[in-house]
Scaffold this active site. Structure first.
Site, PDB file in Angstrom:
ATOM      1  N   LEU A  58      90.352 -25.969  29.149  1.00 21.43           N
ATOM      2  CA  LEU A  58      89.658 -27.166  29.613  1.00 21.43           C
ATOM      3  C   LEU A  58      90.036 -27.365  31.067  1.00 21.43           C
ATOM      4  O   LEU A  58      91.172 -27.089  31.462  1.00 21.43           O
ATOM      5  CB  LEU A  58      90.091 -28.410  28.809  1.00 21.43           C
ATOM      6  CG  LEU A  58      89.690 -28.495  27.327  1.00 21.43           C
ATOM      7  CD1 LEU A  58      90.268 -29.774  26.713  1.00 21.43           C
ATOM      8  CD2 LEU A  58      88.186 -28.458  27.158  1.00 21.43           C
ATOM      9  N   ASP A  59      89.106 -27.864  31.866  1.00 21.29           N
ATOM     10  CA  ASP A  59      89.427 -28.170  33.256  1.00 21.29           C
ATOM     11  C   ASP A  59      90.565 -29.188  33.324  1.00 21.29           C
ATOM     12  O   ASP A  59      90.750 -29.993  32.412  1.00 21.29           O
ATOM     13  CB  ASP A  59      88.201 -28.743  33.974  1.00 21.29           C
ATOM     14  CG  ASP A  59      87.078 -27.734  34.111  1.00 21.29           C
ATOM     15  OD1 ASP A  59      87.347 -26.528  33.993  1.00 21.29           O
ATOM     16  OD2 ASP A  59      85.933 -28.165  34.336  1.00 21.29           O
ATOM     17  N   ARG A  60      91.287 -29.145  34.411  1.00 20.02           N
ATOM     18  CA  ARG A  60      92.435 -30.032  34.593  1.00 20.02           C
ATOM     19  C   ARG A  60      92.113 -31.494  34.291  1.00 20.02           C
ATOM     20  O   ARG A  60      92.868 -32.191  33.613  1.00 20.02           O
ATOM     21  CB  ARG A  60      92.939 -29.895  36.041  1.00 20.02           C
ATOM     22  CG  ARG A  60      94.137 -30.760  36.372  1.00 20.02           C
ATOM     23  CD  ARG A  60      94.553 -30.546  37.826  1.00 20.02           C
ATOM     24  NE  ARG A  60      95.878 -31.070  38.069  1.00 20.02           N
ATOM     25  CZ  ARG A  60      96.773 -30.514  38.893  1.00 20.02           C
ATOM     26  NH1 ARG A  60      96.472 -29.409  39.542  1.00 20.02           N
ATOM     27  NH2 ARG A  60      97.963 -31.041  39.060  1.00 20.02           N
ATOM     28  N   ARG A  96      79.545 -29.325  33.539  1.00 15.68           N
ATOM     29  CA  ARG A  96      79.492 -29.977  34.849  1.00 15.68           C
ATOM     30  C   ARG A  96      78.295 -29.474  35.667  1.00 15.68           C
ATOM     31  O   ARG A  96      77.579 -30.264  36.298  1.00 15.68           O
ATOM     32  CB  ARG A  96      80.805 -29.747  35.592  1.00 15.68           C
ATOM     33  CG  ARG A  96      81.991 -30.426  34.905  1.00 15.68           C
ATOM     34  CD  ARG A  96      83.323 -29.946  35.425  1.00 15.68           C
ATOM     35  NE  ARG A  96      83.520 -30.297  36.836  1.00 15.68           N
ATOM     36  CZ  ARG A  96      84.603 -29.939  37.534  1.00 15.68           C
ATOM     37  NH1 ARG A  96      85.574 -29.239  36.957  1.00 15.68           N
ATOM     38  NH2 ARG A  96      84.709 -30.298  38.800  1.00 15.68           N
TER      39      ARG A  96
END
Length: 224
Positions: free
Chosen positions: A55-57, A157
């Protein structure tokens, strides 16, 4: 305590409700990442669990960890085969004209000296598909459930920004950060296992969503 973020655990798997701001992989600057917490997620096993996906930060929510190498390999195969069901929640900076749909937009990694690397829609990229549905709308923003059918980097995104033409609120790369946190949350993850119960976790809607007036009913939403 990171142990308090565990949503599911058995002998093969852990689903963690990853906090926003915690990177999965160690950053170049040496700051804290999930790796620093793995020793506290053994729960009696000698072996540390390992993340199966990323998962992105700044994305919160369901992250699958495998508790042994054989399970890790099987879970990776399930992801690669498209057998894993995922539901994300997001607030986006506008309201789509349609109520639901499918974004089919291949993604390609590009980079420049000025902006660094990013993903963009490109016919030469890897196939990427995301179903979506508007759950609520207010004050010029929509609360949307995204159901990715593939697992490309930054898929939701970019699909929001380029596929819907409306970026996710707080996205500093594909939208306008504006001082807000990234409003993207991995709300649900289900991994089938032949002959065994599914690995399943649901991460409660974060406070940052409720502070914007969204999220009161998201836990009972489904893909229909």
């Amino acid at each position: 305590m990171i142990q308090d973020h565990v949503l599911f655990i058995d002998g093969e798997a852990i689903i963690l409700d990853k906090p926003a701001g915690l990177p999965v992989d160690p950053p170049r600057d040496g700051s804290i990442s999930l790796e620093n917490h793995l020793g506290n997620l053994t729960f009696g096993f000698q072996r540390w669990p390992t993340p199966v996906h990323r998962l992105d930060r700044d994305t919160s929510g369901c992250l699958l960890l495998a508790r042994n190498p054989k399970a890790h390999a099987r879970f990776q195969q399930a992801f690669e085969a498209g057998a894993v069901t995922k539901r994300y929640l997001a607030v986006i900076d506008g309201v789509p004209e349609e109520h639901s749909g499918l974004i089919d937009l291949p993604l390609l990694k590009v980079s420049s000296a000025e902006r660094g690397w990013r993903m963009t829609g490109d016919p030469k990229g890897k196939a990427a598909r995301t179903r979506w549905r508007v759950l609520d709308a207010k004050d010029g923003r929509a609360f949307v459930a995204f159901y990715p059918e593939t697992g490309r980097t930054h898929q939701i995104r970019v699909h929001a920004a380029e596929g819907l033409g409306i970026p996710i609120t707080g996205d500093p790369v594909y939208g306008v950060a504006g001082g807000r946190a990234l409003m993207l949350h991995a709300a649900q993850l289900t991994v089938p296992r032949p002959g065994k119960p599914d690995v399943h976790g649901e991460a409660p809607t974060p406070v940052r969503f409720k502070a914007m007036g969204f999220g009161g009913f998201a836990e009972v939403d489904d893909a229909g």
